[in-house]
Design a protein around this motif. Structure first.
Motif, PDB file in Angstrom:
ATOM      1  N   THR A  20       0.814  -1.215   0.000  1.00  0.00           N
ATOM      2  CA  THR A  20       0.000   0.000   0.000  1.00  0.00           C
ATOM      3  C   THR A  20       0.849   1.269   0.000  1.00  0.00           C
ATOM      4  O   THR A  20       0.298   2.365  -0.013  1.00  0.00           O
ATOM      5  N   GLY A  21       2.171   1.114   0.039  1.00  0.00           N
ATOM      6  CA  GLY A  21       3.046   2.277  -0.063  1.00  0.00           C
ATOM      7  C   GLY A  21       3.765   2.659   1.211  1.00  0.00           C
ATOM      8  O   GLY A  21       4.431   3.687   1.242  1.00  0.00           O
ATOM      9  N   ALA A  22       3.666   1.861   2.264  1.00  0.00           N
ATOM     10  CA  ALA A  22       4.387   2.173   3.502  1.00  0.00           C
ATOM     11  C   ALA A  22       5.880   2.011   3.278  1.00  0.00           C
ATOM     12  O   ALA A  22       6.327   1.102   2.577  1.00  0.00           O
ATOM     13  N   LYS A  23       6.655   2.892   3.872  1.00  0.00           N
ATOM     14  CA  LYS A  23       8.113   2.866   3.735  1.00  0.00           C
ATOM     15  C   LYS A  23       8.735   2.302   5.011  1.00  0.00           C
ATOM     16  O   LYS A  23       8.537   2.858   6.096  1.00  0.00           O
ATOM     17  N   PRO A  24       9.506   1.212   4.912  1.00  0.00           N
ATOM     18  CA  PRO A  24      10.157   0.671   6.109  1.00  0.00           C
ATOM     19  C   PRO A  24      11.412   1.460   6.464  1.00  0.00           C
ATOM     20  O   PRO A  24      12.095   1.999   5.584  1.00  0.00           O
TER      21      PRO A  24
END
Length: 93
Positions: free
Chosen positions: A63-67
């Motif tokens: 969904t586009g989350a950045k780790p």
């Protein structure tokens, strides 16, 4: 922006981290959207060092989350230790 990062817990000089999905604007140990696991860097004996809901982590990444850098490394380590088999693909074959 949504990020996957570590939230610190534990006592002084005894760190324990929750792997959380949070809004980037929230404080490190503040409000989170979802807890997807934990990391215990000082695990000894039979204690579990890394526990994670890998499917939820992959969902949030899709969904586009950045780790964070550390979470990215933990995801790779978890994937190596616990190979994920896709049951949908094996059922079709």
């Amino acid at each position: 922006m949504v990020v996957i990062r570590l939230s610190r817990g534990g006592a002084k000089k005894r760190p324990f981290y929750h792997i959380v999905v949070a809004d980037k604007r929230c404080a490190r140990d503040g409000r989170c959207i979802e807890r997807i696991g934990y990391f215990n860097p000082i695990a000894a004996g039979k204690e579990i060092e890394l526990q994670m809901n890998y499917e939820r982590a992959m969902y949030w990444l899709s969904t586009g989350a950045k780790p964070s850098d550390r979470v990215r490394k933990l995801l790779k380590d978890y994937a190596k230790q616990n190979p994920i088999t896709d049951t949908a693909n094996t059922a079709q074959q």
